[in-house]
Design an enzyme around this catalytic site. Structure first.
Site, PDB file in Angstrom:
ATOM      1  N   ASP A  28      51.468  20.417  -6.060  1.00 31.64           N
ATOM      2  CA  ASP A  28      50.369  20.122  -6.974  1.00 31.64           C
ATOM      3  C   ASP A  28      50.383  18.621  -7.176  1.00 31.64           C
ATOM      4  OD1 ASP A  28      48.164  21.266  -8.471  1.00 31.64           O
ATOM      5  OD2 ASP A  28      49.145  20.409 -10.216  1.00 31.64           O
ATOM      6  N   PHE A  42      42.189  12.093   2.597  1.00 30.25           N
ATOM      7  CA  PHE A  42      41.276  13.027   1.924  1.00 30.25           C
ATOM      8  C   PHE A  42      41.336  12.780   0.430  1.00 30.25           C
ATOM      9  CE2 PHE A  42      45.390  15.035   2.180  1.00 30.25           C
ATOM     10  CZ  PHE A  42      45.542  15.711   0.989  1.00 30.25           C
TER      11      PHE A  42
END
Length: 201
Positions: A68, A155
């Protein structure tokens, strides 16, 4: 023991495969695609939630790795933080939020403050869950967020983040440089010996 990544993010899968230099299967190949509710209040809590969810469905033959991560801006009181992947969700109706939606919302937020650039940092928490226990490690990368997107590599928020000590964004930097300095790369270096130890048990 097979390695499984608890994400459907193709960018993260590519990075993990390259950094681990090992075959890692995305959970969706085994279980089909589904959303995991990230109800934690920190990166480490959310990483553990994702890894536990997949491990509980697959069982002891698998070692589940979960990440995460996100970007935080002190000028925005830490936003988007743990909400980085869904930062633009409240603004988007009727379709899935894309990386570009999130990127340009954050650019707009910086511009709304009248800034061209501002301090920012990435955090990555990597959780490893298997029959021998649960482990979490962290990595960070500091730098600045800018009010424009530059470069088409990477990204997420990469095109608007300039790491400390560099003039180019992560969207412009060579992949080899990014691997050495990235928050995920740092966390993965700490996770690698844990993964190897548990995989070879």
């Amino acid at each position: 023991m097979k390695l499984v990544l608890a994400t459907g993010n193709k960018g993260k899968l590519r990075e993990f495969r390259e950094m681990c230099e090992a075959e890692i299967t995305p959970f969706s190949d085994l279980l089909g695609a589904f959303e995991i509710d990230e109800t934690g209040k920190s990166f480490s809590e959310n990483a553990l939630i994702k890894a536990r969810t997949i491990y509980e469905k697959l069982g002891d033959d698998y070692l589940v790795i979960s990440d995460d991560s996100g970007i935080s801006l002190p000028v925005l009181e830490g936003a988007p933080g743990i909400y980085s992947a869904r930062y633009a969700k409240e603004d988007i109706q009727g379709r899935e939020v894309t990386d570009k939606d999130n990127l340009y919302k954050l650019i707009d937020a910086i511009r709304a403050k009248g800034l061209k650039r501002t301090p920012a940092y990435y955090t990555a928490a990597i959780a490893v869950v298997g029959k021998y226990g649960e482990y979490v490690v962290h990595g960070w990368m500091h730098g600045e967020a800018i009010d424009e997107a530059r470069g088409d590599k990477g990204f997420g928020y990469d095109p608007m983040f300039i790491p400390a000590g560099f003039e180019k964004t992560l969207g412009e930097l060579d992949e080899e440089i990014k691997k050495k300095i990235s928050h995920r790369g740092q966390a993965l270096e700490l996770a690698k010996p844990i993964i190897k130890m548990l995989k070879d048990k």
